[in-house]
Each structure stands twice: as structure tokens, then as C-alpha cells.
Design an enzyme around this catalytic site. Structure first.
Site, mmCIF file in Angstrom:
data_model
loop_
_atom_site.group_PDB
_atom_site.id
_atom_site.type_symbol
_atom_site.label_atom_id
_atom_site.label_comp_id
_atom_site.label_asym_id
_atom_site.label_seq_id
_atom_site.Cartn_x
_atom_site.Cartn_y
_atom_site.Cartn_z
ATOM 1 N N ARG A 1 0.824 -1.216 0.000
ATOM 2 C CA ARG A 1 0.000 0.000 0.000
ATOM 3 C C ARG A 1 0.856 1.263 0.000
ATOM 4 O O ARG A 1 0.461 2.273 -0.582
ATOM 5 C CB ARG A 1 -0.934 -0.008 1.203
ATOM 6 C CG ARG A 1 -2.023 -1.040 1.033
ATOM 7 C CD ARG A 1 -2.960 -1.072 2.192
ATOM 8 N NE ARG A 1 -4.121 -1.873 1.840
ATOM 9 C CZ ARG A 1 -5.012 -2.322 2.714
ATOM 10 N NH1 ARG A 1 -4.881 -2.024 3.995
ATOM 11 N NH2 ARG A 1 -6.035 -3.039 2.312
ATOM 12 N N LYS B 1 -21.952 -15.952 0.406
ATOM 13 C CA LYS B 1 -23.402 -15.870 0.605
ATOM 14 C C LYS B 1 -24.099 -14.875 -0.308
ATOM 15 O O LYS B 1 -23.574 -13.803 -0.595
ATOM 16 C CB LYS B 1 -23.685 -15.471 2.060
ATOM 17 C CG LYS B 1 -23.378 -16.586 3.031
ATOM 18 C CD LYS B 1 -23.857 -16.258 4.419
ATOM 19 C CE LYS B 1 -22.884 -15.342 5.071
ATOM 20 N NZ LYS B 1 -22.926 -14.761 6.252
ATOM 21 N N GLY C 1 -11.997 -8.277 -1.638
ATOM 22 C CA GLY C 1 -10.747 -8.639 -0.982
ATOM 23 C C GLY C 1 -10.275 -10.039 -1.338
ATOM 24 O O GLY C 1 -9.118 -10.233 -1.709
ATOM 25 N N GLY D 1 -14.357 -3.424 0.593
ATOM 26 C CA GLY D 1 -15.675 -2.855 0.907
ATOM 27 C C GLY D 1 -16.045 -1.720 -0.030
ATOM 28 O O GLY D 1 -17.176 -1.625 -0.507
HETATM 29 P P1 ADP Z 1 -14.692 -11.187 -1.851
HETATM 30 O O1 ADP Z 1 -13.858 -10.877 -0.635
HETATM 31 O O2 ADP Z 1 -13.860 -11.375 -3.079
HETATM 32 O O3 ADP Z 1 -15.804 -10.205 -2.031
HETATM 33 P P2 ADP Z 1 -16.326 -13.038 -0.353
HETATM 34 O O4 ADP Z 1 -15.731 -12.566 0.938
HETATM 35 O O5 ADP Z 1 -17.712 -12.685 -0.636
HETATM 36 O O6 ADP Z 1 -15.379 -12.621 -1.596
HETATM 37 O O7 ADP Z 1 -16.258 -14.634 -0.396
HETATM 38 C C1 ADP Z 1 -15.081 -15.366 -0.246
HETATM 39 C C2 ADP Z 1 -15.315 -16.621 0.535
HETATM 40 O O8 ADP Z 1 -16.333 -17.425 -0.053
HETATM 41 C C3 ADP Z 1 -14.078 -17.466 0.567
HETATM 42 O O9 ADP Z 1 -13.612 -17.542 1.894
HETATM 43 C C4 ADP Z 1 -14.544 -18.827 0.046
HETATM 44 O O10 ADP Z 1 -13.996 -19.909 0.764
HETATM 45 C C5 ADP Z 1 -16.044 -18.767 0.242
HETATM 46 N N1 ADP Z 1 -16.749 -19.703 -0.653
HETATM 47 C C6 ADP Z 1 -16.678 -19.760 -1.991
HETATM 48 N N2 ADP Z 1 -17.403 -20.794 -2.465
HETATM 49 C C7 ADP Z 1 -17.949 -21.405 -1.397
HETATM 50 C C8 ADP Z 1 -18.805 -22.545 -1.242
HETATM 51 N N3 ADP Z 1 -19.222 -23.242 -2.287
HETATM 52 N N4 ADP Z 1 -19.181 -22.877 0.011
HETATM 53 C C9 ADP Z 1 -18.745 -22.162 1.070
HETATM 54 N N5 ADP Z 1 -17.939 -21.082 0.988
HETATM 55 C C10 ADP Z 1 -17.545 -20.696 -0.234
HETATM 56 MG MG MG Z 2 -14.176 -11.240 1.506
#
Ligand code: ADP
Ligand code: MG
Length: 399
Positions: free
Chosen positions: A38, A199, A356, A379
Site C-alpha cells: 500500500r 453468501k 478482498g 468494501g
Molecule cells: P470477496 O472478498 O472477493 O468479495 P467473499 O468474501 O464474498 O469474496 O467470499 C469469499 C469466501 O467465499 C471465501 O472464503 C470462500 O472460501 C467462500 N466460498 C466460496 N465458495 C464457497 C462454497 N461453495 N461454500 C462455502 N464457501 C464458499
Molecule cells: Mg471477503
């Protein structure tokens, strides 16, 4: 939201006191910086200001001191690192808007650089207290926001101070706003968005907003199973947001109404249970999403889904990706995420990664330099994709 904002190149900074909000929230261990990414990312803006002969007053938060003077969250280590990278002294203030900071700011010569202490040592910062904003503004003539990671927060040093000073973006914020802003406001088509992550409920508004803009919406990762359940499929022990089934039905109807191609995985990698620890070597198999056994959990997209998603990416001119396709932290379950990252890397389209974990996945898998833009704000980039107004950007002067 207007994305056409003035940057440091659009105003004269020579001889001016410039308060520059950066994101120096770097990880540290035993008082040492463990990743200076950063700080390195902020250097172009700092160098430009120095070269232009501005009197540079840097500021940032680090960690969550919550208004308390926690010495382990001092920015002193950051000042030392900037100084090494810049090849000149960075004057460290002993406080944020106290006597020491003010005296040092007043004594700056053209091209000098100083760093204020952790702005979250002040209780008013996260409350966007006008008193603190005024105190910060009193030290400077111009405000530059170069911290995208906190642009979705209305804090004193990210937005409030712009009530009292002319405000423009630094190079980092400018890049985020121009690339992501253009993708959302006037994308080259076909425009494909890929959403994943755990989710549905984490990204309700992202799904809704992107459906208004894209030609194809791909849903993978954990959130796909709620959509599959909404289609009436049995998804076994896979992650399902039961309260969001109706929402998913609504989104599928909306996609059909708008002529948006909504792609869900046709096959999936399943196991007996979620890996514990997360990187445990577990036996897996691939099944069609119409035939997920009742006692299995879906943890990644399958090869047919990967191929379909990759084909959609290949045909696109703009691609936005947020959220991994599976439990990518486990090498056995990272194939879908890797395939999507590969498709983005191979594409000539404008490719943007926000979020992230998706950004981390791209870097971890070695695709980072083949992506047009990896957002530096988890975020903040999500709120951007939701179509929300980001206070740290809205407060900047329009071009
Ligand atoms: P980002 O940070 O890129 O926005 P998220 O925080 O929304 O992504 O989601 C990332 C998490 O989702 C990871 O820790 C990953 O393990 C989890 N994940 C992805 N696919 C599944 C799944 N099929 N079941 C449970 N968790 C999942
Ligand atoms: Mg995340």
C-alpha cells in the site's frame, strides 16, 4: 454518482500545503511492516506532489485504535518506509492535529514531506466530527484523497475535510474511479459480471444493481446454491440462504425480463463436508448440479461450468469479477477460481476485479499483472458495484 472528478493534475499544487489522505493501513508484526504494497502504491501521488514543489502533509489510519493512543499503531514505521522509497526525509509528527503537527506543517518548505500520526487516534475521525475536519483543514490549502479503501466511509480525513478545502483525487483514487466508473456508466459491450463468494446475502444489492447494467451475469461460488435451490434443485448440504430463495427467484425473473443472460454452474465439485482445517486434503468428486447427492456439499464449480464461464468471458469487452468460485483457500477446491482468473487474464477485454478475497486469489494464483485493474478496496469496491455514492469520492470537485 458523477465519476468525472478532478485529480491532482487538474489544479496547481506548487508551493501549496497539500493534505493527502493515503491508505497506509499496512500489516505489521513485532513493529515491522510485513507488506509495504500500500505504501508503494501511494508513491506516484507522493512523488508528483514533491516534484511539483508542494508542501506535502500525509495522513492515514492504521488498524482500529478507536480514539485511543495505542503506540503499536503509530505510523512512525510508515514514515521510515516512505523515506526509504522517496530517498528523502519524511518528517514525523508526534500528533494528529496537535501543537507538534501544526508547528511542523507550518515550517514545511516546498517539496518537503511530513506524516501525521494515526488519524484514528482522534475520536472524532470515524464520527466525521466537523471540529476535527476543521483542524485538519487548518493545516493545508488543498485536500487530496488517494485512499480508495476508505472512500466508502464518511470520516473526517476521508470526506469531512473536503467541506473546508478544495478537494481532488490522487492517482490511485483516480484510477479506481475512472476504470470502474467507466465500466459501470458506459461499458464496452458485451459486459459480463461474475459474482461469487460465500453468501447471497453479502451481495444482494450488487446482484440487483449489476442486473441493470450487464449483458451476462454469472453466479458461482457459495451463493450459486441458493439460486440452484430457487430453481427447485436439491443442493444437498451446500450453503443455502433459506431466507433469500424468494429474492433469487425475483432476480432470475428480472434477468429474464431484461434479457440478461444469467449463468449458473451446471456442474459442481462436492465433498462429504466443509474442509477442516480449510486446506485439508479431502476426497472430492464432480457431479451435475441437477444431481447433487443429499449428503454432499458443493465447494467449487465443476469443469463444464468453468468452460461455460470462460466462453462468456472470451466474448466480452468488459468483465467485472467479484467473489471466488469456490473455497479457493484449499488447493483442491481452487480450480474454478483459477479457471475464471485464467479466462480474465487471457481476455483482451477491460477486466476488473473487486473484493478482498478475489483480489487475493488473483495475486495468489499469479494472474494479477494480466488484469486491467484490481481494486485496492474490498468494501469500497463492493459499494461501488452496488451503485452507491462513495463519500470519499462524492466530496471531490467535479471536472
Ligand atoms: P470477496 O472478498 O472477493 O468479495 P467473499 O468474501 O464474498 O469474496 O467470499 C469469499 C469466501 O467465499 C471465501 O472464503 C470462500 O472460501 C467462500 N466460498 C466460496 N465458495 C464457497 C462454497 N461453495 N461454500 C462455502 N464457501 C464458499
Ligand atoms: Mg471477503
Amino acid at each position: 454518482m458523477n465519476y468525472n472528478k478532478k485529480s491532482i493534475e487538474d489544479i496547481s499544487v506548487a508551493g501549496k500545503r497539500v493534505l493527502c489522505r493515503c491508505d497506509f493501513n499496512v500489516p505489521t508484526k513485532d513493529g515491522k511492516i510485513t507488506s509495504d504494497k500500500r505504501i508503494v502504491a501511494a508513491m506516484p501521488t507522493i512523488k508528483y506532489l514533491v516534484d511539483q514543489g508542494a508542501k506535502v502533509i500525509l495522513c492515514s489510519h492504521m488498524g482500529k485504535p478507536k480514539g485511543e493512543w495505542k503506540p503499536e499503531l503509530s505510523l512512525k514505521v510508515v514514515a521510515e518506509r516512505i523515506s526509504q522509497l522517496l530517498g528523502k526525509e519524511v518528517i514525523m509528527a508526534a500528533d494528529v492535529v496537535g501543537e507538534d503537527a501544526k508547528a511542523k506543517a507550518a515550517a514545511l518548505k516546498d517539496g518537503d514531506v511530513m506524516l501525521l500520526e494515526n488519524v484514528r487516534y482522534m475520536k472524532g475521525e470515524t464520527k466525521n466530527d466537523p471540529e476535527l475536519s476543521k483542524e485538519l483543514a487548518s493545516m493545508a490549502d488543498i485536500f487530496v484523497n488517494d485512499a480508495f479503501g476508505t472512500a466508502h466511509r464518511a470520516h473526517s480525513s476521508t470526506a469531512g475535510v473536503a467541506d473546508y478545502l478544495p478537494a481532488v483525487s490522487g492517482y490511485l483514487v483516480q484510477k479506481e474511479v475512472s476504470i470502474m466508473g467507466k465500466a459501470l456508466a458506459a461499458p464496452e459491450r458485451p459486459f459480463v459480471a461474475i459474482l461469487g463468494g460465500a453468501k447471497v446475502s453479502d451481495k444482494l444489492n450488487v446482484i440487483k444493481n449489476l442486473l441493470e447494467k450487464v449483458d451476462t451475469l454469472i453466479i458461482g461460488g457459495g451463493m450459486a446454491y441458493t439460486f440452484l435451490a430457487a430453481k427447485g434443485y436439491d443442493v444437498g448440504k451446500s450453503l443455502v440462504d433459506n431466507e433469500k430463495i424468494d429474492y433469487c427467484k425475483e432476480m432470475m425473473a428480472k434477468a429474464a425480463e431484461k434479457g440478461v443472460n444469467l449463468l449458473l454452474p451446471v456442474d459442481t465439485v462436492v465433498a462429504d463436508s466443509f474442509p477442516s482445517p480449510i486446506d485439508a486434503e479431502i476426497p472430492v468428486e464432480v457431479v451435475d448440479c441437477t444431481a447433487i447427492p443429499a449428503d454432499k456439499i458443493g465447494l467449487d464449480i465443476g469443469p463444464k461450468a468453468s468452460a461455460e464461464f470462460a466462453a462468456a468471458v472470451k466474448a466480452a469487452k468488459t468483465v467485472v469479477w467479484n467473489g471466488p468460485m469456490g473455497v479457493f483457500e484449499n488447493p483442491i477446491l481452487s480450480k474454478g477460481t483459477k479457471d475464471v482468473a485464467q479466462a480474465l487474464a487471457d481476455s483482451d477485454a477491460v477486466t476488473i476485479v473487486g473484493g478482498g478475497d478475489s483480489a487475493a486469489a488473483c495475486e495468489q494464483l499469479g494472474f494479477a499483472d494480466k488484469i486491467t485493474h484490481i481494486s485496492t478496496g474490498g468494501g469500497a469496491s463492493l459499494e461501488f458495484l452496488e451503485g452507491l455514492e462513495l463519500p470519499g469520492i462524492a466530496c471531490l470537485q467535479d471536472k
